[in-house]
Design an enzyme around this catalytic site. Structure first.
Site, PDB file in Angstrom:
ATOM      1  N   ASN A   1       0.822  -1.222   0.000  1.00 51.45           N
ATOM      2  CA  ASN A   1       0.000   0.000   0.000  1.00 51.45           C
ATOM      3  C   ASN A   1       0.847   1.259   0.000  1.00 51.45           C
ATOM      4  O   ASN A   1       1.980   1.251   0.494  1.00 51.45           O
ATOM      5  CB  ASN A   1      -0.850   0.091   1.281  1.00 51.45           C
ATOM      6  CG  ASN A   1      -1.956  -0.937   1.342  1.00 51.45           C
ATOM      7  OD1 ASN A   1      -2.418  -1.421   0.312  1.00 51.45           O
ATOM      8  ND2 ASN A   1      -2.372  -1.274   2.549  1.00 51.45           N
TER       9      ASN A   1
ATOM     10  N   ASP B   1       3.770  -5.346  12.084  1.00 50.44           N
ATOM     11  CA  ASP B   1       4.440  -5.871  10.883  1.00 50.44           C
ATOM     12  C   ASP B   1       5.937  -6.069  11.140  1.00 50.44           C
ATOM     13  O   ASP B   1       6.530  -7.048  10.688  1.00 50.44           O
ATOM     14  CB  ASP B   1       4.235  -4.922   9.702  1.00 50.44           C
ATOM     15  CG  ASP B   1       2.754  -4.796   9.355  1.00 50.44           C
ATOM     16  OD1 ASP B   1       2.021  -5.777   9.581  1.00 50.44           O
ATOM     17  OD2 ASP B   1       2.342  -3.721   8.884  1.00 50.44           O
TER      18      ASP B   1
HETATM   19  O1  RIB Z   1       0.003  -2.635   9.586  1.00 50.49           O
HETATM   20  C1  RIB Z   1       0.148  -1.331   9.098  1.00 50.49           C
HETATM   21  C2  RIB Z   1      -0.256  -1.272   7.673  1.00 50.49           C
HETATM   22  O2  RIB Z   1      -1.647  -1.529   7.598  1.00 50.49           O
HETATM   23  C3  RIB Z   1      -0.077   0.078   7.029  1.00 50.49           C
HETATM   24  O3  RIB Z   1       1.187   0.242   6.437  1.00 50.49           O
HETATM   25  C4  RIB Z   1      -1.227   0.173   6.056  1.00 50.49           C
HETATM   26  O4  RIB Z   1      -0.839   0.125   4.731  1.00 50.49           O
HETATM   27  C5  RIB Z   1      -2.151  -0.986   6.419  1.00 50.49           C
HETATM   28  O5  RIB Z   1      -2.077  -1.981   5.484  1.00 50.49           O
END
Ligand code: RIB
Length: 311
Positions: free
Chosen positions: A16, A257
Site C-alpha cells: 500500500n 508488521d
Molecule cells: O500494519 C500497518 C499497515 O496496515 C499500514 O502500512 C497500512 O498500509 C495498512 O495496510
C-alpha cells in the site's frame, strides 16, 4: 540473530501507499478537525513485513500486486531498494492499494482501500509456486483475498515449509487453515474476533481465548500485546511470555508488521521460538520510535547495538 545461515522468507501479501495525517485529536463522526501534517509512506502489511525481515538480514521474496500508476512504481522501487525479490509482484489494472492513516497521541486508525491487492489471486500463488515453496518460512496476512491466503498456506505446508498466519486486519478464517499453519499470530483485538469475544481484558480471559483456538486446531499461537510484549502458547509446552521494552513512542503504525518480519527472519535463521519472540518484540519496540510503518524498522546492526545498550 543467528547469522550463520541467511534465511529465506516468502511474503504473500499487500502493498500500500500510506497517507498519514497527524492531528491533535481524532474527529468524531460528523466532526472536522484541523490536522498538523500529512506524509506519504510505503506501507501495506505484506510489504512492511517483507521490509522488516529484509532489514534483519533475511533474503525475502514478495508475491503481491500494485497498480500501474505512480504509487505502484514508487512502491516497487522501495521494495527493490531493500533488496527484496519482486519477481512475484504483478502490475494489475487496478489502482495501487491505499491506506488512510490518522495518527494522534501515538495511536492510529486506518482505512484501507485494497485496489490491486484485491486482485492477488490463487493463480498468483500457482504462477509463483517455486518462489514460495523454496522459502524457509512463508508469511501471510489477511489484506489480500482469503482464497489466495489459503492457497499460499496449502502450498507452503505441502512443500514442508514453516508457515506464519497473521490474521490482520481482524477477520475470521476457516478452522481448516490451522492445519497448514505453524503459528497463528493475532493481536488481542484479532484474537477476540476469532473466538467471538467482546474483549480480552484480563490474563485469564486471554488464556481461555488461546485455549479455545488450540481446541480448534492451532498448534502454536503468539498473541502480540503492544507495549506489553507478546505471549506464545504451545499446545504441548504451555506459555512463554516476553515483556515489552520501554521506548519513546512516535508512531505505532507497522509495529505488528515489524514484529512479524523479525519473527520470521529470526526463526528461519535458527533461533528457537522463544529467542525469535524476544527478537521480534525488541525490533517492534524500536520501530515505533519513528514515524511511518517502515522508517523505524531496524537493521540487524541497529537492533544488536540497541539491545546491548538496553541490557
Ligand atoms: O500494519 C500497518 C499497515 O496496515 C499500514 O502500512 C497500512 O498500509 C495498512 O495496510
Amino acid at each position: 540473530m543467528n547469522q550463520t545461515k541467511r534465511p529465506l522468507v516468502a511474503v504473500v501479501g499487500s502493498i500500500n501507499m500510506d497517507f498519514v495525517v497527524e492531528s491533535a485529536l481524532f474527529p468524531e463522526p460528523g466532526q472536522t478537525v484541523l490536522g498538523k501534517s500529512i506524509s506519504y509512506f510505503a506501507g501495506g502489511k505484506g510489504a512492511n513485513q517483507a521490509v522488516a525481515a529484509a532489514r534483519l538480514g533475511a533474503e525475502v521474496r514478495m508475491v503481491g500486486a500494485v497498480g500501474g500508476d505512480e504509487f505502484g512504481n514508487k512502491l516497487l522501487s522501495v521494495l527493490e531498494a531493500e533488496g527484496i525479490d519482486i519477481r512475484g509482484v504483478r502490475v494489475s489494472d487496478r489502482a495501487t492499494g491505499i491506506a488512510s492513516i490518522m495518527v494522534s497521541g501515538g495511536e492510529n486508525t486506518i482505512v484501507v482501500v485494497p485496489g490491486a491487492n484485491g486482485a492477488v489471486g490463487p493463480e498468483d500463488v500457482t504462477v509463483h509456486s517455486r518462489l514460495i515453496a523454496e522459502a524457509d518460512i512463508v508469511l501471510v496476512q489477511l489484506e489480500i483475498p482469503f482464497d489466495t491466503v489459503e492457497a499460499a498456506l496449502r502450498l507452503a505446508k505441502s512443500s514442508g515449509k514453516k508457515t506464519v498466519l497473521n490474521p490482520a486486519p481482524a477477520g475470521v478464517f476457516p478452522d481448516e487453515w490451522l492445519q497448514w499453519t505453524d503459528i497463528v499470530t493475532p493481536n488481542e483485538t484479532e484474537l477476540a474476533a476469532l473466538v467471538g469475544a467482546e474483549r480480552l481484558d484480563n490474563p485469564a480471559v486471554l488464556d481461555a481465548a488461546m485455549q479455545k483456538l488450540h481446541e480448534r486446531g492451532a498448534q502454536r499461537i503468539i498473541v502480540t500485546l503492544g507495549a506489553n510484549g507478546a505471549v506464545l502458547s504451545t499446545r504441548s509446552e504451555g506459555l512463554v511470555r516476553v515483556q515489552g521494552r520501554k521506548v519513546e513512542v512516535v508512531d505505532t503504525t507497522g509495529a505488528g508488521d515489524t514484529f512479524h518480519g523479525a519473527l520470521a527472519a529470526a526463526w528461519a535463521s535458527g533461533e528457537s521460538l522463544p529467542e525469535a519472540l524476544r527478537t521480534a518484540v525488541d525490533a517492534s519496540a524500536l520501530s515505533v520510535t519513528k514515524a511511518g510503518a517502515q522508517t523505524g524498522m531496524p537493521t540487524a546492526a541497529e537492533l544488536d547495538a540497541w539491545r546491548k545498550a538496553a541490557n
